[in-house]
Write a protein that holds these residues in place. Structure first.
Motif, PDB file in Angstrom:
ATOM      1  N   ARG A 103       1.390  -1.462   0.365  1.00 14.67           N
ATOM      2  CA  ARG A 103      -0.062  -0.170   0.238  1.00 14.67           C
ATOM      3  C   ARG A 103       1.173   1.483   0.357  1.00 14.67           C
ATOM      4  O   ARG A 103       0.255   2.357  -0.772  1.00 14.67           O
ATOM      5  N   ALA A 150       1.937   2.035  -3.440  1.00 11.15           N
ATOM      6  CA  ALA A 150       0.998   2.045  -4.190  1.00 11.15           C
ATOM      7  C   ALA A 150       0.884   3.865  -3.662  1.00 11.15           C
ATOM      8  O   ALA A 150       0.024   4.340  -4.616  1.00 11.15           O
ATOM      9  N   VAL A 207      -0.743   4.527  -1.880  1.00 12.04           N
ATOM     10  CA  VAL A 207      -2.350   5.139  -1.677  1.00 12.04           C
ATOM     11  C   VAL A 207      -2.419   5.159   0.511  1.00 12.04           C
ATOM     12  O   VAL A 207      -3.272   5.532   1.028  1.00 12.04           O
ATOM     13  N   ALA A 247      -0.123  12.581  -8.329  1.00 14.61           N
ATOM     14  CA  ALA A 247      -1.047  11.749  -9.999  1.00 14.61           C
ATOM     15  C   ALA A 247      -0.426  11.434 -10.860  1.00 14.61           C
ATOM     16  O   ALA A 247      -0.674  10.308 -11.316  1.00 14.61           O
ATOM     17  N   ASP A 248       0.575  11.986 -11.549  1.00 11.77           N
ATOM     18  CA  ASP A 248       1.439  11.901 -12.588  1.00 11.77           C
ATOM     19  C   ASP A 248       2.339  10.104 -12.600  1.00 11.77           C
ATOM     20  O   ASP A 248       2.237   9.319 -12.938  1.00 11.77           O
ATOM     21  N   ARG A 302       0.769   8.254  -9.775  1.00 10.99           N
ATOM     22  CA  ARG A 302       0.532   7.554  -9.441  1.00 10.99           C
ATOM     23  C   ARG A 302      -0.935   6.257 -11.336  1.00 10.99           C
ATOM     24  O   ARG A 302      -0.991   5.259 -11.228  1.00 10.99           O
ATOM     25  N   ARG A 303      -0.318   7.679 -12.472  1.00 13.78           N
ATOM     26  CA  ARG A 303      -0.480   6.949 -13.332  1.00 13.78           C
ATOM     27  C   ARG A 303       0.327   6.121 -13.565  1.00 13.78           C
ATOM     28  O   ARG A 303       0.005   5.457 -14.937  1.00 13.78           O
ATOM     29  N   ILE A 343       1.536   3.559 -12.292  1.00 15.21           N
ATOM     30  CA  ILE A 343       1.064   2.342 -10.982  1.00 15.21           C
ATOM     31  C   ILE A 343       0.413   1.949 -11.251  1.00 15.21           C
ATOM     32  O   ILE A 343      -1.051   2.272 -11.202  1.00 15.21           O
ATOM     33  N   PHE A 347      -1.959  -0.839  -9.547  1.00 20.33           N
ATOM     34  CA  PHE A 347      -2.895  -1.161  -7.693  1.00 20.33           C
ATOM     35  C   PHE A 347      -3.406  -2.341  -7.560  1.00 20.33           C
ATOM     36  O   PHE A 347      -4.743  -1.815  -7.353  1.00 20.33           O
ATOM     37  N   PHE A 359      -8.299   6.942 -14.399  1.00 20.59           N
ATOM     38  CA  PHE A 359      -6.625   7.324 -14.709  1.00 20.59           C
ATOM     39  C   PHE A 359      -6.552   7.786 -16.491  1.00 20.59           C
ATOM     40  O   PHE A 359      -5.373   7.509 -16.785  1.00 20.59           O
ATOM     41  N   ARG A 400      -8.447  -4.069 -14.061  1.00 22.30           N
ATOM     42  CA  ARG A 400      -7.952  -3.145 -13.534  1.00 22.30           C
ATOM     43  C   ARG A 400      -7.126  -2.557 -14.136  1.00 22.30           C
ATOM     44  O   ARG A 400      -6.643  -1.827 -13.698  1.00 22.30           O
TER      45      ARG A 400
END
Lengths: 321, 614
Positions: A47, A50, A52, A72-73, A75-76, A78, A80, A104, A147
């Protein structure tokens, strides 16, 4: 994407640490398995990777860069899959994938094709419009993994992805992960089923009670720990019509030589015995001489290479002892 | 990505999710059905002749009661042709000198004739103004023609003198005289013209808008947020490519899309009706009020859903929200219906009241009397209230973004909380403005009212992010100072609005001490609830602390009086001493124990926890 964890720690109650002092490097493009018993800190670590969840202490670097707040860049890049299988039960697989595709920010032109691709890859075409709540556990798990891969991440983090998958699903997952790696994606995966990870992972980290026990290249780890474990497989011909000793006698002799028979069977007209003979290869040589002297018709005697599971069990025993 | 584009792309997946497939089609169908229902109901309530619609028209002051209509027109209203024929037969029988019957029809005719006869008798006696002397003579003749006897001049025998100066009364008398004591019999029909159907349709559409935006939207948004939290579906969203504020906007946009689909035709109906038969400006003000109030309540609902979703089921959260907002809505409508000059300011505090009031103004409801505050100028409280609600909604969105994105330990920054506190001060002051000679009813009551929003703001200032409670370092002194600073700022503003020397609180040390204790403990209690885990025992103790806050507030009010009044009242420092010395001792002990225990609960080990910054 290369991952560097330095002195990573997380506590939920301020008293007990879910994970602490974790130093780990995962090379770019590798598949790294995170293994350990329940409560070892695997899910917490994933976690934090990722983004989060924030570490209580220590730092994580992605390609040498520390994540910013609300990055956000990053996380795009990644994908998870956390634990708990959170799904919107009233949405169909197609709607669910489309929803996350939009979250996404996959361009409209690509989104339709990406959704179709995932539905085909994960064998969900027949169920594309069925409510997710009506899917079997395995199908839901496939949908969740789909997903995570929808936006073609550079880092894929999967927490117990094989949970709920049938043998075919697991086999497909392995194939998908191999393909994902071939695209240069780094994969971090946790699992209880060590055989799933054995051939798949090239990196390994074993966690126990919130601490890193061992980490590194899978081959190196197995090599390092198998010197202390000697398992041999013997193939023995059955007794002739005139009589003579068979596998029962062989078993008695192995036990006399402090051997532990782990498994037995019958293969290609031969009886097989898998036995652990502690104390080095000379012990096995003595046992083999005794078998031959007793008239046991040994066809082959080969040393069985340790598997990941053996290493893990060995390390767990050490920990307990 | 530009801000509007970012908002649009963030809202898109959630709106698409809310309106996906057959669900969206069903919603659109329902929306059209509801709009049609508003139009049909509006027409039915305007032109219908049933008892229900008649009573509703009377309640909305669109029609006079049956009694007033019959009296004013000297007529008898029948519900059917058959009843009308019965009434005619009974009147004819009475004119023919027949016996009075004992059924309801005879009773009604008797009542009407008796009232008319009394009216004639009263008018025939005494001196009438010069302008009405002819009518008086006609009344006398009419009476004699009806009774077949000459009018006795001996007096009224206890009846009051006729009021010739009441124009309505004189008009009724004229009708009785003109009709020669023979009441008109009419079958009932709605007195409203067909064009009023549009007006009532507009009112109904406005009512539906009010319900949708001030009740349904916050409940739906709060329930959905509670569900996301309860089922842990926020985690994959938090791990997506949406930034925290985009996620907050998206999560808000989903439920609002559902409500929007239902509300859009109602909005069009209401505006069209207002443009045709009402006041478009007031209708637009109504729209602004429900949008601002709705935005605020939606944010409040979502924050409540987020806070409670982990520990309570979404259904329970939704039910609780519906109950609270339902009660607030009822209070708001009742307040708007009975609005007076003294209560007009409360429109700033309750969006439901402001919306009801604006809707009534848009369609001229209550113009006949003072109902719905039709004769009051309420522009200031309505505008201030709407602006305040919008500000709170904006702050709520910021707090929501920080919570769902876990981007900060605190929900509101210092400056934002200060803005919220100032808005709360303005709203409370508008709701309860300075009273010329009862200063304490203004500044002390408002201080008490303000404590609730200020405590909520303080809770949002407390560090409660992704740090375990045991590791949280709560800057207690700084936060309590902030809270007391807000209260001090309010007292400063109140002092500027009051005449010099009327704030007795500042001149009495005991009152000042109680004010300090009240504010300090209110702040500590708010922090305690926000940052530290609550057990059953700590909840019970928090209840005791809240009760002691009420006691301290009472004491503060009691001591904030002129010196001579305190002497006359024989005031005690610990008021319970007047009841019993033991109770006084308990009060004194609790006065020390309450802040001490709260402070103790807030003290936590700070060995490895990050500083509670922003």
């Amino acid at each position: 994407m290369r991952i560097d964890l330095r002195n990573l720690g997380k506590t939920y109650d301020g008293d007990r640490w879910a994970i602490r002092g974790l130093d780990l490097t995962v090379p770019s493009g590798s598949i790294c398995g995170l293994i350990g018993p329940n409560g070892a800190g695997k899910s917490t670590t994933l976690r934090m990777l990722a983004t989060v969840m924030r570490p209580t202490e220590g730092e994580i670097r992605f390609d040498g860069r520390a994540p910013e707040i609300d990055d956000a860049d990053l996380r795009r890049a990644i994908g998870f899959l956390g634990d708990g299988n959170p799904l919107y039960k009233h949405m169909s697989p197609a709607e669910y994938l489309r929803f996350f595709g939009e979250c996404f920010r996959i361009p409209d032109k690509e989104l339709g094709a990406a959704v179709e691709d995932m539905l085909v890859t994960f064998d969900l075409v027949d169920k594309r419009d069925a409510p997710a709540g009506s899917l079997s556990k395995g199908m839901r798990q496939r949908l969740l993994i789909a997903r995570c891969l929808l936006h073609r991440p550079r880092l894929l983090i999967l927490d117990e992805p094989a949970d709920g998958l049938d043998p075919r699903g697991r086999s497909d997952l392995r194939a998908i992960l191999q393909r994902t790696r071939e695209r240069g994606t780094t994969v971090l995966i946790s699992s209880h089923i060590l055989r799933e990870l054995d051939d798949l992972c090239d990196q390994l980290a074993i966690l126990q009670q919130g601490k890193l026990v061992v980490a590194g290249d899978v081959g190196d780890i197995i090599e390092r720990y198998e010197v202390r474990r000697f398992v041999y497989e013997l193939r023995i011909l059955p007794p002739t019509r005139e009589g003579g000793p068979g596998s029962e006698r062989a078993r008695e002799l192995l036990i006399e030589h402090r051997g532990l028979v782990e498994a037995s069977g019958f293969e290609d007209g031969c009886e097989t015995l898998t036995a652990q003979i502690p104390g080095g290869e000379d012990r096995m040589a003595d046992a083999l001489a005794a078998l031959v002297a007793a008239g046991v018709r040994v066809v082959t005697c080969s040393r069985v290479r340790s598997r990941l599971e053996d290493v893990y069990n060995r390390l767990s025993e050490d920990r307990v002892n | 990505m530009s801000r509007p584009l970012s908002i649009r792309s963030a809202a898109r997946p959630f709106v698409a999710r809310a309106l996906r497939g057959p669900r969206g089609r069903r919603l659109f169908g329902l929306s059209v059905l509801l709009a049609a229902l508003s139009a049909v109901l509006g027409t039915w309530l305007t032109l219908g002749t049933g008892e229900f619609e008649r009573e509703l028209r009377v309640a909305l002051e669109l029609e006079q009661s049956r009694y007033r209509q019959e009296e004013a027109g000297f007529m008898l209203i029948a519900d059917s042709a058959e009843e009308a024929a019965q009434l005619r037969r009974e009147v004819a029988k009475r004119f023919a000198g027949g016996e009075t019957g004992y059924d309801e029809v005879a009773f009604r005719v008797n009542n009407a004739l008796d009232a008319a006869e009394t009216r004639l008798v009263r008018a025939a006696h005494g001196d009438a103004p010069r302008t009405h002397r002819k009518l008086q003579q006609e009344a006398r003749l009419a009476y004699e023609a009806w009774s077949k006897y000459p009018l006795l001049t001996t007096g009224l025998h206890g009846l009051p003198d006729y009021n010739w100066y009441d124009a309505d009364e004189v008009a009724i008398l004229q009708v009785v005289v003109d009709r020669g004591m023979s009441p008109r019999i009419e079958e009932y029909a709605s007195p409203l013209p067909p064009s009023d159907a549009l007006k009532l349709t507009g009112v109904l559409a406005g009512g539906a808008l009010l319900l949708l935006l001030l009740l349904a939207a916050p409940v739906l948004a709060g329930t959905q947020m509670a569900q996301e939290t309860h089922e842990n579906t926020l985690q994959p969203l938090a791990g997506s490519a949406l930034r925290a504020h985009e996620l907050a906007i998206g999560l808000t946009a989903g439920p609002l899309a559902v409500v929007g689909v239902l509300a859009a035709p109602q909005l069009l109906l209401m505006l069209a009706a207002a443009a045709a038969v009402g006041h478009l400006g007031a209708a637009l003000a109504f729209v602004a009020v429900v949008l601002a109030g709705g935005a605020f309540l939606v944010m409040l609902g979502q924050l409540a859903g987020l806070a409670l979703g982990k520990v309570r089921s979404p259904g329970l959260v939704g039910g609780g929200l519906a109950a609270i907002l339902g009660v607030l809505g009822g209070v708001g409508v009742a307040l708007a219906a009975e609005l007076s000059e003294r209560t007009a300011g409360t429109l700033a505090l309750l969006p439901q009241a402001a919306a009801s009031h604006s809707l009534a103004q848009a369609f001229g409801l209550g113009e006949a009397s003072r109902g719905f505050g039709a004769s009051l100028d309420t522009t200031a409280p309505v505008v201030i209230g709407a602006a305040g609600m919008l500000t709170f909604a904006f702050l709520g969105l910021r707090a929501l973004a920080r919570r769902v994105g876990n981007t900060s330990l605190v929900s509101l920054r210092r400056g934002e909380a200060l803005v919220g506190a100032i808005v709360a001060m303005v709203l409370v002051t508008t709701a309860n403005p300075p009273h010329p000679w009862r200063a304490e009813e203004f500044y002390l009551l408002n201080l008490g009212l303000l404590t609730i929003p200020l405590a909520i703001l303080l809770m949002m200032r407390a560090p409660t992010g992704d740090v375990p409670p045991a590791l949280r370092r709560t800057p207690v002194a700084a936060l309590v100072g902030e809270f007391v600073g807000w209260a001090g700022l309010y007292l400063l503003l109140a002092g500027m609005l009051l005449t010099e020397g009327s704030m007795w609180l500042l001149w009495n040390p005991v009152a000042l001490l109680y004010a300090g204790w009240f504010l300090g403990v209110a702040a500590l209690l708010a922090l305690r609830v926000a940052v530290a885990p609550m057990t059953f025992a700590s909840r019970a103790w928090a209840g005791v602390c809240a009760a002691m806050l009420a006691v301290a507030f009472g004491h503060m009010i009691m001591w904030a009086r002129p010196g001579e009044e305190l002497l006359w009242r024989d005031a005690h420092v610990f008021g319970f001493t007047a009841l019993s010395p033991l109770l006084g001792l308990v009060q004194a002990l609790l006065t020390v124990a309450v802040p001490w225990t709260l402070l103790r609960a807030l003290r936590r080990p700070a060995s490895v926890a990050p500083a509670a910054g922003e």
